[in-house]
Design an enzyme around this catalytic site. Sequence first.
Site, PDB file in Angstrom:
ATOM      1  N   CYS A 188       0.936  -1.196  -0.007  1.00  0.00           N
ATOM      2  CA  CYS A 188       0.061  -0.048   0.226  1.00  0.00           C
ATOM      3  C   CYS A 188       0.794   1.018   0.019  1.00  0.00           C
ATOM      4  CB  CYS A 188      -0.998   0.124   1.131  1.00  0.00           C
ATOM      5  SG  CYS A 188      -0.257  -0.802   2.775  1.00  0.00           S
ATOM      6  N   GLU A 246      -8.020   8.882   1.065  1.00  0.00           N
ATOM      7  CA  GLU A 246      -7.387   8.059  -0.247  1.00  0.00           C
ATOM      8  C   GLU A 246      -8.346   7.782  -1.369  1.00  0.00           C
ATOM      9  OE1 GLU A 246      -3.216   6.482   1.297  1.00  0.00           O
ATOM     10  OE2 GLU A 246      -4.885   4.966   1.062  1.00  0.00           O
TER      11      GLU A 246
END
Length: 176
Positions: free
Chosen positions: A62, A110
């Site tokens: 990630c 995000e």
Amino acid sequence: MKDLVPAWIDGALRPVGKLEAHQRGLRHKAVSVFVMRGPETLIQRRALDKYHTPGLWANTCCTHPLWDESPADCAVRRLREELGITGLYPAHRDRIEYRADVGNGLIEHEVVDLFIAEAPANLKVAPNPEEVAEVKWVDLYELNAQVKRRPERYTPWLRIYLAEHSERIFGTVATS
């Protein structure tokens, strides 16, 4: 433009320092990768000196794309930099948005491009200790059960992915 991530400010995409994006809770671009081996996924425990969520378990990889980097190139780059994985080119699965408090006054807001890849039998994984404390393969259903039992051991985004986006990512609902 190293360490500058694409973030939206006043409706326009601009290069912003990664830490600043998290401190201000700015909506920004991200990339998440899941490497699969049949029903198992490779997860990583984040290095203990990461500035947020240290020591927590997360999906395979990630990260944030650099200002001038495509999500696909970012996925390949970070698999190599974090886990020493080369020759794997994950397929784009979907795009989601989430917002989560990651502690110490930091917010992840995000817009995530999600990628998935099937690991070849001979996949070599060599974690970078500056990024990753350890890795393990875990059955997706068992992972979901573990997250439900001990959510504090897992990053907020992994919990969100499993609880809210499992079918979009894996094509199945990860329930125990």
